[in-house]
Enzyme design. Structure first.
Site, PDB file in Angstrom:
ATOM      1  N   GLU A 118       1.151  -1.002   0.450  1.00 38.23           N
ATOM      2  CA  GLU A 118      -0.120   0.108  -0.108  1.00 38.23           C
ATOM      3  C   GLU A 118       1.014   1.326  -0.006  1.00 38.23           C
ATOM      4  O   GLU A 118       1.783   0.564   1.160  1.00 38.23           O
ATOM      5  CB  GLU A 118      -1.043   0.049   1.202  1.00 38.23           C
ATOM      6  CG  GLU A 118      -1.813  -0.920   1.136  1.00 38.23           C
ATOM      7  CD  GLU A 118      -2.516  -1.705   2.558  1.00 38.23           C
ATOM      8  OE1 GLU A 118      -3.535  -1.763   2.463  1.00 38.23           O
ATOM      9  OE2 GLU A 118      -1.993  -1.462   3.918  1.00 38.23           O
ATOM     10  N   CYS A 159       3.022   8.436   0.891  1.00 36.43           N
ATOM     11  CA  CYS A 159       3.778   7.472   1.743  1.00 36.43           C
ATOM     12  C   CYS A 159       4.094   6.244   1.652  1.00 36.43           C
ATOM     13  O   CYS A 159       2.902   5.770   1.028  1.00 36.43           O
ATOM     14  CB  CYS A 159       3.331   7.266   2.972  1.00 36.43           C
ATOM     15  SG  CYS A 159       3.696   6.222   4.481  1.00 36.43           S
ATOM     16  N   CYS A 182       6.745  -6.644   6.767  1.00 37.70           N
ATOM     17  CA  CYS A 182       8.254  -6.540   7.291  1.00 37.70           C
ATOM     18  C   CYS A 182       8.585  -7.335   8.352  1.00 37.70           C
ATOM     19  O   CYS A 182       7.997  -8.250   9.319  1.00 37.70           O
ATOM     20  CB  CYS A 182       8.402  -5.583   8.114  1.00 37.70           C
ATOM     21  SG  CYS A 182       8.930  -4.423   8.761  1.00 37.70           S
ATOM     22  N   CYS A 224       8.327  -5.285  15.477  1.00 33.10           N
ATOM     23  CA  CYS A 224       7.744  -4.496  16.635  1.00 33.10           C
ATOM     24  C   CYS A 224       6.260  -4.588  16.767  1.00 33.10           C
ATOM     25  O   CYS A 224       5.724  -5.050  15.504  1.00 33.10           O
ATOM     26  CB  CYS A 224       7.928  -3.361  15.702  1.00 33.10           C
ATOM     27  SG  CYS A 224       8.903  -2.080  15.509  1.00 33.10           S
ATOM     28  N   CYS A 259       2.608  -2.903  15.915  1.00 32.02           N
ATOM     29  CA  CYS A 259       2.541  -2.388  14.108  1.00 32.02           C
ATOM     30  C   CYS A 259       2.062  -3.595  13.778  1.00 32.02           C
ATOM     31  O   CYS A 259       2.320  -4.446  13.540  1.00 32.02           O
ATOM     32  CB  CYS A 259       3.786  -2.303  13.901  1.00 32.02           C
ATOM     33  SG  CYS A 259       3.778  -2.393  12.218  1.00 32.02           S
ATOM     34  N   CYS A 280      -0.748   5.181  10.341  1.00 36.17           N
ATOM     35  CA  CYS A 280       0.897   4.106  10.534  1.00 36.17           C
ATOM     36  C   CYS A 280       0.724   3.813  10.960  1.00 36.17           C
ATOM     37  O   CYS A 280      -0.076   3.205  12.113  1.00 36.17           O
ATOM     38  CB  CYS A 280       1.503   5.629  11.417  1.00 36.17           C
ATOM     39  SG  CYS A 280       1.742   7.599  11.511  1.00 36.17           S
TER      40      CYS A 280
HETATM   41  N1  SAH Z   1       9.995   0.212   8.850  1.00 36.93           N
HETATM   42  C1  SAH Z   1      10.288   2.008   9.557  1.00 36.93           C
HETATM   43  C2  SAH Z   1       9.712   2.443   8.718  1.00 36.93           C
HETATM   44  C3  SAH Z   1       8.083   1.957   9.480  1.00 36.93           C
HETATM   45  S1  SAH Z   1       7.114   3.853   8.986  1.00 36.93           S
HETATM   46  C4  SAH Z   1       9.915   2.403  11.095  1.00 36.93           C
HETATM   47  O1  SAH Z   1       9.491   1.696  11.700  1.00 36.93           O
HETATM   48  O2  SAH Z   1      10.411   3.503  10.911  1.00 36.93           O
HETATM   49  C5  SAH Z   1       6.362   3.676  10.236  1.00 36.93           C
HETATM   50  C6  SAH Z   1       5.993   4.033  11.609  1.00 36.93           C
HETATM   51  O3  SAH Z   1       5.238   4.172  12.401  1.00 36.93           O
HETATM   52  C7  SAH Z   1       6.985   4.188  12.721  1.00 36.93           C
HETATM   53  O4  SAH Z   1       7.502   5.285  13.642  1.00 36.93           O
HETATM   54  C8  SAH Z   1       6.718   3.042  14.001  1.00 36.93           C
HETATM   55  O5  SAH Z   1       6.765   3.375  14.946  1.00 36.93           O
HETATM   56  C9  SAH Z   1       4.669   3.488  13.578  1.00 36.93           C
HETATM   57  N2  SAH Z   1       4.157   2.822  13.804  1.00 36.93           N
HETATM   58  C10 SAH Z   1       4.392   1.879  13.256  1.00 36.93           C
HETATM   59  N3  SAH Z   1       3.075   1.051  14.084  1.00 36.93           N
HETATM   60  C11 SAH Z   1       2.270   2.176  14.584  1.00 36.93           C
HETATM   61  C12 SAH Z   1       1.213   2.261  15.038  1.00 36.93           C
HETATM   62  N4  SAH Z   1      -0.134   1.106  15.413  1.00 36.93           N
HETATM   63  N5  SAH Z   1       0.445   3.659  15.243  1.00 36.93           N
HETATM   64  C13 SAH Z   1       1.025   4.090  15.062  1.00 36.93           C
HETATM   65  N6  SAH Z   1       2.091   4.005  14.705  1.00 36.93           N
HETATM   66  C14 SAH Z   1       3.009   2.778  14.155  1.00 36.93           C
END
Ligand code: SAH
Length: 350
Positions: free
Chosen positions: A85, A98, A105, A109, A112, A327
């Protein structure tokens, strides 16, 4: 596959000068030719040979979801039956795109949704740039993408080669022509690759922090076991970031987990000596996430604590939650077969 490197090698093998590669790439990325036959400044022989050997990659969304707030999410189905996406986020005068760097991935985390898929595969440079071209085709008259962020699915620095190639295609004046200052790569903190990225490109760097002690951060972001806070922040301190630029630190606000005033105080200490700005991201929920978002009052107190200590801090507005485009919500496991929902309106916002 028509990567810049493959094209250059192919041309060199046949004794063509290297500038031919630039001409071909410019036709594809700048002038948007859809066939080699259209490349009128190349000889007929070369056009035919190119067409016999390469195909021009195009990426078209199988579905576009539109949020009540103007956010648009493009869903792509790629080879290998994986889906990714990209999200267009209007925030006048800016229009941010974005994009994804991997299908799924592998970083794990815990907060996420993309992580739940595991790593399906890396995207090629073409598939990364293809998202930008496809999004440009979706724009309304007068709209222009002003910023590109690698904050979609995947860990960009775990797909380093393709991401750097994509940045080259995006920033080259014979390519898409976006300024590197308008591109941000976000990482969980793959320390050696961060150093390479700053050396190899001049894009902006964002680091997802989301924790202020090793123990707490490792529970949220397993990568912390490999690159703990001290190593990560030492690298941030040492990176030759140009004057007037800052490293963005993203911090997902999770109720009762990482949102105390002690966390804020520790965050201030961790960032000492780094030209930084903190972007607090309210946690966006997804099914069975097991976390809740900090309350607006808690987020405000956290932000105020940072500001009081001279740390630049903003709160990211959640956009496109109603179409699961915010995000951490990108989790398309498989794309639908047909364009059935192209113009469907999203669920109402709750
Ligand atoms: N892998 C990279 C790129 C993804 S960016 C990274 O982690 O930086 C996505 C951003 O959204 C990251 O800062 C991540 O911490 C954040 N994110 C992930 N899951 C989320 C959620 N459920 N709610 C809000 N932010 C989230």
């Amino acid at each position: 596959m028509l990567t810049p490197a493959a094209l250059r090698a192919w041309l060199a093998e046949r004794g063509y000068p290297v500038y031919r590669a630039r001409q071909v790439l410019s036709w594809i990325y700048c002038r948007r030719a859809t066939s080699f036959a259209a490349m009128s400044d190349l000889s007929q022989d070369l056009r035919a040979a190119l067409a016999a050997h390469f195909s021009i990659p195009t990426l078209a969304p199988v579905c576009v979801a539109r949020s009540a707030d103007g956010t648009r999410k493009l869903l792509f189905r790629l080879e290998g039956d994986v889906a990714i996406e990209a999200v267009l986020i209007p925030d006048p005068p800016r229009l941010t795109l974005c994009i994804s760097s991997q299908a799924g991935c592998g970083m794990g985390c815990t907060f996420c949704a993309t992580a739940r898929l595991g790593l399906l595969r890396n995207l090629s440079a073409m598939e990364i740039v293809g998202q930008v071209l496809a999004a440009q085709a979706e724009l309304h008259p007068g709209e222009r993408i002003t910023n590109i962020v690698f904050m979609g699915m995947g860990e960009p620095l775990a797909n380093y080669g393709a991401v750097v190639q994509a940045i080259e295609l995006l920033t080259a004046e014979w390519g898409v022509g976006v300024s590197a200052r308008r591109i941000t790569v976000s990482t969980v903190g793959l320390v050696p690759a961060m150093e390479r990225l700053v050396h190899d490109t001049s894009v902006n760097l964002a680091v997802s922090l989301s924790g202020t002690t090793d123990e707490q951060r490792a529970r949220l972001m397993p990568i912390n076991r490999r690159y703990p806070l001290a190593a990560l922040l030492a690298m941030c301190r040492a990176l030759p970031i140009p004057q007037r630029r800052r490293i963005t630190f993203e911090y997902v606000m999770l109720a009762g987990i990482n949102d105390s005033l002690d966390d804020a105080a520790r965050l201030v200490r961790l960032l000492r000596g780094i030209r930084s700005k903190v972007n607090l991201i309210p946690f966006n929920p997804f099914p069975d996430a097991g976390f809740t978002c900090s309350s607006p009052a808690t987020i405000r107190r956290f932000q105020e604590r940072l500001l009081a200590d001279g740390v630049h801090a903003t709160v990211r507005e959640s956009r496109g939650r109603d179409i699961a485009a915010a995000c951490g919500q990108l989790a398309a496991a498989r794309a639908p077969q047909r364009d059935s929902s192209a113009d469907s309106s999203p669920e109402p916002v709750h």
